[in-house]
Design an enzyme around this catalytic site. Structure first.
Site, short mmCIF file in Angstrom:
data_model
loop_
_atom_site.label_atom_id
_atom_site.label_comp_id
_atom_site.label_asym_id
_atom_site.label_seq_id
_atom_site.Cartn_x
_atom_site.Cartn_y
_atom_site.Cartn_z
N LYS A 11 46.93 -3.86 -46.22
CA LYS A 11 47.50 -2.50 -45.56
C LYS A 11 47.28 -1.58 -46.44
CE LYS A 11 51.71 -2.24 -44.65
NZ LYS A 11 52.13 -1.58 -45.77
N THR A 12 47.79 -1.85 -47.81
CA THR A 12 47.76 -0.66 -48.66
C THR A 12 46.62 -0.16 -49.14
OG1 THR A 12 47.89 -2.39 -50.38
CG2 THR A 12 50.06 -1.68 -49.73
N ASP A 216 50.82 6.42 -43.81
CA ASP A 216 50.86 5.00 -44.18
C ASP A 216 52.33 4.37 -43.75
OD1 ASP A 216 50.38 2.52 -45.32
OD2 ASP A 216 50.73 3.01 -47.31
N GLU A 217 52.75 3.43 -43.42
CA GLU A 217 53.91 2.65 -43.05
C GLU A 217 54.61 3.80 -41.93
OE1 GLU A 217 54.84 0.01 -44.40
OE2 GLU A 217 54.40 -0.10 -46.40
N GLN A 247 56.56 -5.44 -38.86
CA GLN A 247 57.73 -5.24 -39.82
C GLN A 247 58.48 -3.90 -40.11
OE1 GLN A 247 55.54 -6.60 -43.85
NE2 GLN A 247 53.77 -6.59 -42.63
N ARG A 605 56.40 -13.61 -47.03
CA ARG A 605 56.35 -13.38 -48.62
C ARG A 605 55.85 -14.27 -49.08
NH1 ARG A 605 55.57 -8.96 -47.95
NH2 ARG A 605 55.70 -9.44 -45.57
#
Length: 651
Positions: A11-12, A216-217, A247, A605
């Site tokens: 995603k980043t 983003d996010e 998330q 994670r």
């Protein structure tokens, strides 16, 4: 465009690559706006973009003729704007805040400035601290601003007398801020939203600076941020947001998952792209994560696919109590280190609440394994831990000076700084132990009547507890001391947020639990021995933490802090009803859904091995209490039809 980017899907990279592609396709860099939530994320995005397109160092400028100018050439900055929401709003407000009646050179108040203003506001309204303390006022002001509510709207929505007082305080607080030509941090968003809503010409001018907006996010946006994004993109509709509704875990900070869930309703012609290939975790872990998150009924339809086949299913362990859970978790890590050639940094222990790591810190220290507590302070560094241990120290025949000074006016008993300095100077000059000055009025220097009464009160309470303690266990003596000193009332006085008070009181309970475990295991339990072990452990922990911050260390952190990180092996502990899901969430299904998303974040994670554990009993105020397994354990293992899944839930 909505890019639904699941955990571990890269995603980043999406925003950065899209900006680079736009520029290479001919879109002028200065016409692109990229927004994120933290300075760290913004800086990382700039750095990555610089490597991709070259020369992005904040000085990517060229000379060109300005169409309406006869002055020749003007330097133009061609770099995209990569910014946090708050930084962007500061720039907008510096340009146009005068429209709202504020000076262009407005001040931005920090927390200290806010507290000072809140105090003077309550004084002007003649509202006593016992009705509404300054930090309580600021809690409600922040709460309302996160929801984009004005003072008038806050007054209408107030449900109690305390809230109504706070709303009146909010009204006066906001008026005073404006008179002083100042804004607070939340105002940066709120006033930008107000500017766009009430002044269409300003909105059109600011929106007209950009042809493309990227966020983003997006699942973390609050109401103001959501409205600002809409205002900036409404004209050209070149909006690309990246996020993952699964998330969305910051509802307590004002984030609303509905913004990402309703994106294609807000923008009916939007493309929805799903990134579902997970490159982080094994197939076994991803299958468990998919099984879990399906229990959230309101979410975008997507299923993660693992790029790494195989792997071991999550291991679930039940232990008799939290001490055994910590001991076995640490033993497991030790075995993996010894037998599998792992490094300490390969392991993470994740938990829901900040008071949970205490027993794990203790066991890691015993095993001499390096660790670091990330996203929070060590259990032994907390104010309430130091306060309570200082009170316990007073039960010694000769209490140490550091402990006396720590609690001499905690809770407040009319002993000011000048009086404390006078006592210390007198103690040094006359070579009289400080505690003797507390207990013997005749030996004290000249002090005010209020100070003398406060010292007499402290001495009498300690003597009373000492006398009663002759026939009490250490645990009962500790409870008696905490109760006599009215420490819970002190926490309620200092901390306005119920969650904060509850977490800090839970920490006090942890100390009593620790004492109960010590008393049960020691051949000759003595308070001095218990305090020495803790204080030595505190020093070792602090030294070790400083050494390990830059070294190879096992990571202890909350699942909130773990978002965006990954570890080869993850241990998620305390999977019990009331802890995860947290008992505060149990009344509302939407809150339980957020707790499930939080667990999903924890699960994803793990790269190779995932260990889940719970305690069958847990200490509560020095006594073991039976627990109920977290509903999420039944869900993640496909056992939601198990009779115990429907069992009455409680704490």
């Amino acid at each position: 465009m909505l890019v639904l980017a699941g955990a571990g899907t890269g995603k980043t990279r999406v925003i950065t690559f899209r900006i680079a592609k736009l520029i290479k396709s001919g879109v002028p860099g200065e016409r692109i706006l990229g927004m994120t939530f933290t300075n760290k994320a913004a800086n990382e995005m700039k750095e990555r973009l610089g490597k991709m397109i070259g020369g992005f160092n904040g000085k990517r400028k060229s000379k060109r003729k300005k169409p309406s100018s006869n002055t020749g050439q003007e330097e133009v900055d061609h770099t995209p704007t990569i910014s946090t929401f708050h930084s962007l709003c500061v720039r907008i407000l510096r340009r146009r805040i005068e429209t709202l009646g504020y000076p262009t050179k407005f001040a931005i108040y920090n927390r200290g400035d806010q507290e000072s203003l809140a105090r003077s506001t309550l004084r002007e309204l003649n509202i006593a601290d016992k009705l509404l303390a300054p930090n309580q006022l600021l809690f409600w002001v922040g709460h309302w601003k996160c929801k984009s509510l004005t003072p008038d709207q806050a007054i209408l929505s107030s449900e109690s007398d305390a809230q109504h007082l706070a709303a009146i305080g909010y009204q006066r607080y906001q008026r005073q801020l404006k008179l002083k030509g100042a804004v607070d941090f939340d105002d940066l968003l709120l006033l930008t939203e107000k500017l766009f809503k009430e002044h269409e010409d300003v909105r059109l001018e600011e929106a007209g600076r950009y042809d493309h907006v990227l966020v983003d996010e997006y699942q973390d946006t609050n109401t103001s941020q959501y409205r600002i994004v809409r205002a900036l993109a409404d004209g050209h509709r070149n909006l690309c947001v990246v996020g993952d509704d699964d998330q969305s875990i910051y509802g307590w900070r004002g984030a609303e998952v509905e913004h990402i869930l309703s994106f294609n309703k807000d923008w009916p012609d939007a493309k929805v792209i799903r990134l579902e290939d997970n490159y982080r975790s094994t197939q076994a872990i991803i299958e468990a994560a998919n099984t879990l998150i399906k229990f959230n009924s309101t979410r975008h339809d997507k299923v993660l696919r693992a790029a790494r086949p195989g792997g071991q299913p999550p291991r679930i362990a039940q232990y008799e109590n939290e001490t055994l859970e910590a001991q076995e978790t640490v033993r497991s890590i030790q075995r993996r280190l010894d037998e599998q050639g792992r490094e300490p940094k390969d392991f993470a222990i994740l938990f829901r609440t900040n008071e949970q790591p205490r027993v794990f810190e203790t066991e890691l220290r015993k095993a001499k394994l390096p660790y670091v507590l990330v996203g929070g302070m060590s259990f032994f560094d907390r104010k309430e831990v130091k306060d309570v241990l200082a009170y316990f120290s007073l039960l010694n025949e000769k209490p140490d000076e550091i402990s006396i000074l720590r609690i001499i006016n905690t809770p407040p008993r009319g002993i000011g700084k000048k009086s404390v300095e006078a006592l210390i100077n007198h103690s040094i000059k006359k070579k009289i132990p400080l505690w003797d000055l507390v207990t013997d009025r005749e030996s004290r220097p000249k002090l005010t009547a209020a100070t003398n009464r406060g010292l007499d009160d402290l001495a009498a309470k300690v003597e009373d507890v000492r006398y009663q303690s002759q026939t009490l266990s250490l645990v009962d003596m500790a409870r008696n001391m905490i109760s006599t000193m009215r420490y819970r009332n002190e926490l309620e006085r200092i901390y306005s947020e119920p969650e904060d008070r509850e977490a800090r009181w839970a920490t006090v309970e942890q100390i009593v639990n620790s004492l109960a475990i010590y008393e049960e295991s020691a051949a000759k339990p003595r308070l001095n021995d218990f305090l020495d072990k803790l204080l030595l452990g505190e020093q070792d922990a602090n030294d070790e933490k400083e050494k390990q911050l830059k070294k190879n260390a096992i990571v202890l952190m909350t699942m909130h802090s773990a978002k965006g990180l990954e570890f080869p092996e993850v241990y998620i502990v305390g999977l019990e009803e009331g802890i995860l899901p947290h008992h505060r969430s149990l009344e509302e299904e939407s809150s339980v859904a957020e707790e499930r998303r939080l667990f999903y974040v924890g699960v994803t994670r793990a790269m190779e091995l995932l260990n889940l554990s719970m305690s069958l009993s847990r200490m509560k105020w020095g006594k073991p209490r039976d627990t109920i397994p977290s509903r999420f354990l039944y869900e993640i293992t496909g056992q939601a039809d198990h009779p115990n899944y429907k069992r009455k839930r409680g704490t």
